[in-house]
Design a protein around this motif. Structure first.
Motif, PDB file in Angstrom:
ATOM      1  N   ARG A 166       0.806  -1.142  -0.025  1.00 29.78           N
ATOM      2  CA  ARG A 166      -0.188  -0.068   0.013  1.00 29.78           C
ATOM      3  C   ARG A 166       0.843   1.148  -0.028  1.00 29.78           C
ATOM      4  O   ARG A 166       2.071   1.281   0.187  1.00 29.78           O
ATOM      5  N   PRO A 167       0.346   2.350  -0.321  1.00 29.38           N
ATOM      6  CA  PRO A 167       1.166   3.470  -0.545  1.00 29.38           C
ATOM      7  C   PRO A 167       1.766   4.017   0.979  1.00 29.38           C
ATOM      8  O   PRO A 167       3.189   4.334   0.763  1.00 29.38           O
ATOM      9  N   GLU A 168       1.315   3.520   1.890  1.00 28.43           N
ATOM     10  CA  GLU A 168       1.804   3.775   3.397  1.00 28.43           C
ATOM     11  C   GLU A 168       2.882   3.084   3.463  1.00 28.43           C
ATOM     12  O   GLU A 168       3.601   3.232   4.678  1.00 28.43           O
ATOM     13  N   ASP A 169       3.174   2.049   2.864  1.00 29.80           N
ATOM     14  CA  ASP A 169       4.231   1.044   3.087  1.00 29.80           C
ATOM     15  C   ASP A 169       5.604   1.696   2.732  1.00 29.80           C
ATOM     16  O   ASP A 169       6.704   1.289   3.062  1.00 29.80           O
ATOM     17  N   PHE A 170       5.584   2.838   1.828  1.00 25.19           N
ATOM     18  CA  PHE A 170       6.885   3.276   1.323  1.00 25.19           C
ATOM     19  C   PHE A 170       7.412   4.531   1.932  1.00 25.19           C
ATOM     20  O   PHE A 170       6.520   5.211   2.815  1.00 25.19           O
ATOM     21  N   CYS A 171       8.478   4.664   1.739  1.00 24.44           N
ATOM     22  CA  CYS A 171       9.027   5.901   2.302  1.00 24.44           C
ATOM     23  C   CYS A 171       8.695   7.328   1.690  1.00 24.44           C
ATOM     24  O   CYS A 171       8.036   7.163   0.552  1.00 24.44           O
ATOM     25  N   PRO A 172       8.800   8.147   2.384  1.00 25.34           N
ATOM     26  CA  PRO A 172       8.085   9.464   1.645  1.00 25.34           C
ATOM     27  C   PRO A 172       8.485  10.005   0.374  1.00 25.34           C
ATOM     28  O   PRO A 172       8.007  10.750  -0.316  1.00 25.34           O
ATOM     29  N   GLU A 173       9.805   9.604   0.113  1.00 23.09           N
ATOM     30  CA  GLU A 173      10.305   9.994  -0.981  1.00 23.09           C
ATOM     31  C   GLU A 173       9.877   9.334  -2.437  1.00 23.09           C
ATOM     32  O   GLU A 173       9.966   9.822  -3.486  1.00 23.09           O
ATOM     33  N   VAL A 174       9.123   8.201  -2.274  1.00 21.03           N
ATOM     34  CA  VAL A 174       8.355   7.734  -3.445  1.00 21.03           C
ATOM     35  C   VAL A 174       7.176   8.474  -3.882  1.00 21.03           C
ATOM     36  O   VAL A 174       6.405   8.698  -3.215  1.00 21.03           O
ATOM     37  N   GLU A 175       7.630   8.931  -4.913  1.00 25.56           N
ATOM     38  CA  GLU A 175       6.454  10.104  -5.650  1.00 25.56           C
ATOM     39  C   GLU A 175       5.091   9.322  -6.155  1.00 25.56           C
ATOM     40  O   GLU A 175       4.283   9.932  -5.854  1.00 25.56           O
ATOM     41  N   LYS A 176       5.435   8.188  -6.771  1.00 23.98           N
ATOM     42  CA  LYS A 176       4.280   7.448  -7.276  1.00 23.98           C
ATOM     43  C   LYS A 176       4.575   6.202  -7.670  1.00 23.98           C
ATOM     44  O   LYS A 176       5.734   5.731  -7.890  1.00 23.98           O
ATOM     45  N   VAL A 177       3.453   5.251  -7.769  1.00 20.90           N
ATOM     46  CA  VAL A 177       3.469   4.060  -8.150  1.00 20.90           C
ATOM     47  C   VAL A 177       3.288   4.068  -9.696  1.00 20.90           C
ATOM     48  O   VAL A 177       2.107   4.345  -9.891  1.00 20.90           O
ATOM     49  N   LEU A 178       4.194   3.596 -10.542  1.00 21.44           N
ATOM     50  CA  LEU A 178       3.874   3.541 -12.145  1.00 21.44           C
ATOM     51  C   LEU A 178       3.952   2.282 -12.695  1.00 21.44           C
ATOM     52  O   LEU A 178       4.304   1.152 -12.081  1.00 21.44           O
ATOM     53  N   THR A 179       3.356   2.106 -13.756  1.00 25.55           N
ATOM     54  CA  THR A 179       3.005   0.972 -14.690  1.00 25.55           C
ATOM     55  C   THR A 179       4.284   0.923 -15.545  1.00 25.55           C
ATOM     56  O   THR A 179       5.051   1.997 -15.379  1.00 25.55           O
ATOM     57  N   VAL A 180       4.642  -0.158 -15.939  1.00 26.19           N
ATOM     58  CA  VAL A 180       5.813  -0.249 -16.891  1.00 26.19           C
ATOM     59  C   VAL A 180       5.759   0.875 -18.021  1.00 26.19           C
ATOM     60  O   VAL A 180       6.588   1.783 -18.414  1.00 26.19           O
ATOM     61  N   GLY A 181       4.476   1.065 -18.506  1.00 22.71           N
ATOM     62  CA  GLY A 181       4.192   1.735 -19.483  1.00 22.71           C
ATOM     63  C   GLY A 181       4.401   3.250 -19.108  1.00 22.71           C
ATOM     64  O   GLY A 181       4.816   4.144 -20.296  1.00 22.71           O
ATOM     65  N   GLU A 182       3.978   3.646 -18.114  1.00 22.53           N
ATOM     66  CA  GLU A 182       4.011   5.123 -17.657  1.00 22.53           C
ATOM     67  C   GLU A 182       5.695   5.556 -17.358  1.00 22.53           C
ATOM     68  O   GLU A 182       6.310   6.411 -17.620  1.00 22.53           O
ATOM     69  N   PHE A 183       6.431   4.249 -16.815  1.00 22.62           N
ATOM     70  CA  PHE A 183       7.892   4.350 -16.652  1.00 22.62           C
ATOM     71  C   PHE A 183       8.615   4.547 -17.957  1.00 22.62           C
ATOM     72  O   PHE A 183       9.266   5.507 -18.271  1.00 22.62           O
ATOM     73  N   TYR A 184       8.263   3.911 -19.164  1.00 18.64           N
ATOM     74  CA  TYR A 184       8.728   3.894 -20.465  1.00 18.64           C
ATOM     75  C   TYR A 184       8.325   5.566 -20.995  1.00 18.64           C
ATOM     76  O   TYR A 184       9.108   6.111 -21.781  1.00 18.64           O
ATOM     77  N   GLU A 185       7.368   6.144 -20.817  1.00 15.43           N
ATOM     78  CA  GLU A 185       6.818   7.263 -21.058  1.00 15.43           C
ATOM     79  C   GLU A 185       7.570   8.457 -20.498  1.00 15.43           C
ATOM     80  O   GLU A 185       7.963   9.194 -21.246  1.00 15.43           O
ATOM     81  N   ARG A 186       7.894   8.351 -19.175  1.00 13.32           N
ATOM     82  CA  ARG A 186       8.829   9.294 -18.662  1.00 13.32           C
ATOM     83  C   ARG A 186      10.399   8.857 -18.945  1.00 13.32           C
ATOM     84  O   ARG A 186      10.923   9.966 -18.759  1.00 13.32           O
ATOM     85  N   SER A 187      10.662   8.089 -19.584  1.00 12.27           N
ATOM     86  CA  SER A 187      11.943   7.487 -19.833  1.00 12.27           C
ATOM     87  C   SER A 187      12.216   7.969 -21.325  1.00 12.27           C
ATOM     88  O   SER A 187      13.694   7.818 -22.016  1.00 12.27           O
ATOM     89  N   ALA A 188      11.378   8.402 -22.184  1.00 11.26           N
ATOM     90  CA  ALA A 188      11.541   9.144 -23.451  1.00 11.26           C
ATOM     91  C   ALA A 188      12.648   9.850 -23.370  1.00 11.26           C
ATOM     92  O   ALA A 188      12.816  10.794 -23.019  1.00 11.26           O
ATOM     93  N   GLY A 189      13.663   9.326 -24.297  1.00 12.07           N
ATOM     94  CA  GLY A 189      14.885  10.196 -24.464  1.00 12.07           C
ATOM     95  C   GLY A 189      16.132  10.224 -23.471  1.00 12.07           C
ATOM     96  O   GLY A 189      17.091  10.510 -23.796  1.00 12.07           O
ATOM     97  N   ALA A 190      15.628   9.138 -22.419  1.00 10.92           N
ATOM     98  CA  ALA A 190      16.721   8.958 -21.564  1.00 10.92           C
ATOM     99  C   ALA A 190      17.431   7.625 -21.615  1.00 10.92           C
ATOM    100  O   ALA A 190      17.196   6.818 -22.467  1.00 10.92           O
ATOM    101  N   GLN A 191      18.558   7.815 -21.033  1.00 12.88           N
ATOM    102  CA  GLN A 191      19.466   6.733 -21.136  1.00 12.88           C
ATOM    103  C   GLN A 191      19.002   5.699 -19.838  1.00 12.88           C
ATOM    104  O   GLN A 191      18.918   6.015 -18.811  1.00 12.88           O
ATOM    105  N   ILE A 192      18.334   4.356 -20.139  1.00  9.53           N
ATOM    106  CA  ILE A 192      18.011   3.461 -19.263  1.00  9.53           C
ATOM    107  C   ILE A 192      18.981   2.716 -18.952  1.00  9.53           C
ATOM    108  O   ILE A 192      19.921   1.993 -19.557  1.00  9.53           O
ATOM    109  N   ILE A 193      19.161   2.608 -17.485  1.00 13.86           N
ATOM    110  CA  ILE A 193      20.369   1.883 -16.752  1.00 13.86           C
ATOM    111  C   ILE A 193      19.451   0.724 -16.049  1.00 13.86           C
ATOM    112  O   ILE A 193      18.674   1.177 -15.221  1.00 13.86           O
ATOM    113  N   PHE A 194      19.954  -0.571 -16.071  1.00 15.25           N
ATOM    114  CA  PHE A 194      19.542  -1.588 -15.282  1.00 15.25           C
ATOM    115  C   PHE A 194      20.545  -1.937 -14.260  1.00 15.25           C
ATOM    116  O   PHE A 194      21.567  -2.530 -14.848  1.00 15.25           O
ATOM    117  N   THR A 195      20.253  -1.891 -13.185  1.00  6.62           N
ATOM    118  CA  THR A 195      21.446  -2.389 -12.093  1.00  6.62           C
ATOM    119  C   THR A 195      21.084  -3.730 -11.512  1.00  6.62           C
ATOM    120  O   THR A 195      20.104  -4.199 -11.465  1.00  6.62           O
TER     121      THR A 195
END
Length: 166
Positions: free
Chosen positions: A137-166
């Protein structure tokens, strides 16, 4: 002919492992990006979510079982036989040693690092599919987490970005 290297203007970093050595690379990359004026998004998924869960983020450990890269720092890279990773207390011991070395280098704990990245303008997100799968649930997360995103939303935000998988 002139060769110029264009710096990335944005990085999107995916953190999927919930171990100390799985989380810190993403935090260090995001912090470094912000220090260089590069926009940075952190996307925590699967066990990487433990880095942004209250009560867990500063309790991450080193995985010793099946970690062939595990070395004794003061033995100049002497590898530990992987069977030693299964000994009771080995993960706690390796974690304590790693944290001690990180403290010497003034590397902050996970919670403080996330706060620094957030305050520097970095964006921190959790993966919706994993959140649902782990019944979080949202209350499980630390306050720095802005939002829970779908993978599609993540890709939208990442348009033009360099994607790094650690």
């Amino acid at each position: 002919m002139s060769h110029t290297t264009e710096r990335p203007r944005k990085v999107s970093i995916i953190v999927s492992r919930g171990t100390l050595d799985g989380v810190y690379p993403g935090l260090i990359l995001a912090n470094g990006a912000r220090m260089e004026g590069i926009e940075a998004d952190l996307f925590f998924t699967f066990f990487g979510l433990y880095a942004v869960l209250k009560g867990f983020q500063d309790k991450l450990r080193i995985a010793t079982v099946g970690n062939p890269a595990l070395r004794v720092p003061h033995a100049k890279g002497f590898p530990l036989p992987t069977i030693l990773g299964a000994l009771p207390g080995m993960s706690a011991f390796a974690t304590a040693m790693m944290k001690k070395e990180m403290e010497k280098l003034d590397i902050p704990p996970v919670s403080e690092f996330l706060q620094m990245i957030h305050e520097a303008g970095g964006h921190i997100f959790a993966c919706k599919a994993t959140v649902e799968m782990f019944h979080l649930r949202p209350e499980d997360f630390c306050p720095e987490v802005e939002k829970v995103l779908t993978v599609g939303e993540f890709y939208e935000r990442s348009a033009g970005a360099q994607i790094i998988f650690t």
